[in-house]
Design an enzyme around this catalytic site. Sequence first.
Site, PDB file in Angstrom:
ATOM      1  N   ILE A   1     -23.735   6.626 -41.036  1.00 11.06           N
ATOM      2  CA  ILE A   1     -24.379   5.309 -41.156  1.00 11.06           C
ATOM      3  C   ILE A   1     -24.834   5.247 -42.621  1.00 11.06           C
ATOM      4  O   ILE A   1     -25.436   6.189 -43.137  1.00 11.06           O
ATOM      5  CB  ILE A   1     -25.549   5.147 -40.149  1.00 11.06           C
ATOM      6  CG1 ILE A   1     -26.324   3.831 -40.374  1.00 11.06           C
ATOM      7  CG2 ILE A   1     -26.524   6.306 -40.167  1.00 11.06           C
ATOM      8  CD1 ILE A   1     -27.374   3.545 -39.276  1.00 11.06           C
ATOM      9  N   SER A   2     -24.499   4.164 -43.302  1.00 10.62           N
ATOM     10  CA  SER A   2     -24.740   4.091 -44.750  1.00 10.62           C
ATOM     11  C   SER A   2     -26.232   4.092 -45.076  1.00 10.62           C
ATOM     12  O   SER A   2     -27.078   3.772 -44.250  1.00 10.62           O
ATOM     13  CB  SER A   2     -24.101   2.826 -45.316  1.00 10.62           C
ATOM     14  OG  SER A   2     -22.777   2.678 -44.835  1.00 10.62           O
ATOM     15  N   GLN A   3     -26.494   4.417 -46.343  1.00 10.62           N
ATOM     16  CA  GLN A   3     -27.867   4.416 -46.859  1.00 10.62           C
ATOM     17  C   GLN A   3     -28.412   2.977 -46.846  1.00 10.62           C
ATOM     18  O   GLN A   3     -27.742   2.066 -47.324  1.00 10.62           O
ATOM     19  CB  GLN A   3     -27.786   4.954 -48.288  1.00 10.62           C
ATOM     20  CG  GLN A   3     -29.086   5.235 -48.950  1.00 10.62           C
ATOM     21  CD  GLN A   3     -28.867   5.755 -50.364  1.00 10.62           C
ATOM     22  OE1 GLN A   3     -27.740   6.077 -50.762  1.00 10.62           O
ATOM     23  NE2 GLN A   3     -29.938   5.803 -51.114  1.00 10.62           N
TER      24      GLN A   3
END
Length: 213
Positions: free
Chosen positions: A59-61
């Site tokens: 899950i992206s930053q």
Amino acid sequence: MVDAQTKMQFMFALRAAGVTDAKVLAAMEKVPRHDFVQGHFAPRAYEDLAIPIASGQTISQPSIVGKMTAALNVQPRDKVLEIGTGSGYQAAILSHLARRVYTIERHRGLARDARRLIDEMRLVNVIVMTGDGSQGLADQAPFDRILLTAAAEDPPANLLAQLRVGGIMVLPVGQTDAVQHLIKVEKTENGFEYTELEPVRFVPLVEGVAQEP
Ligand code: SAH
């Protein structure tokens, strides 16, 4: 549940990291990131970190999610295509900004889990699909906005073709083990305009649907 102070610190950290668009911040405030992060990483959901999810993905930053969403400049009537559903977090944020969101994931298990969460949250304008996003979604084209959350070596031709004139596509480009750059592509009547935004690190865009149980 998340306590008010954790949420406030999260929103503050997003602003400090350069997410300043009020509409994007409001959308991000509505989406409970802890629901999209499983297991022992869940307590770290409100730190500005990319976190592992199932199928070896991430899950992206959050600050990158915020900056990509701002660059996409989504309008309330827009039909948006996201490639790389992953946890479904980015799609949930887009659902608060767009008319309709189509999101494609090549791992069936991720698509199934994301769909379940999005249904539980009653985000009825999001459609989660399993497929090879590099082909786009010809049935529903053209799109006002296209967002890739996996890195391609070049903007995929199929996706450029499925972008409406006047539309915007945001994506990370570059090889997996090298520096990637976030770029914004605007489709005009005369062709494409490219703007380089910032260095990023994403999992690669992989062709085909993943073969797994
Ligand atoms: N937007 C996600 C981030 C996911 S990471 C989130 O908010 O959690 C990128 C995702 O892209 C991974 O889940 C990966 O499986 C997926 N992906 C990579 N290549 C793809 C392709 N060709 N089609 C669809 N999904 C792809």
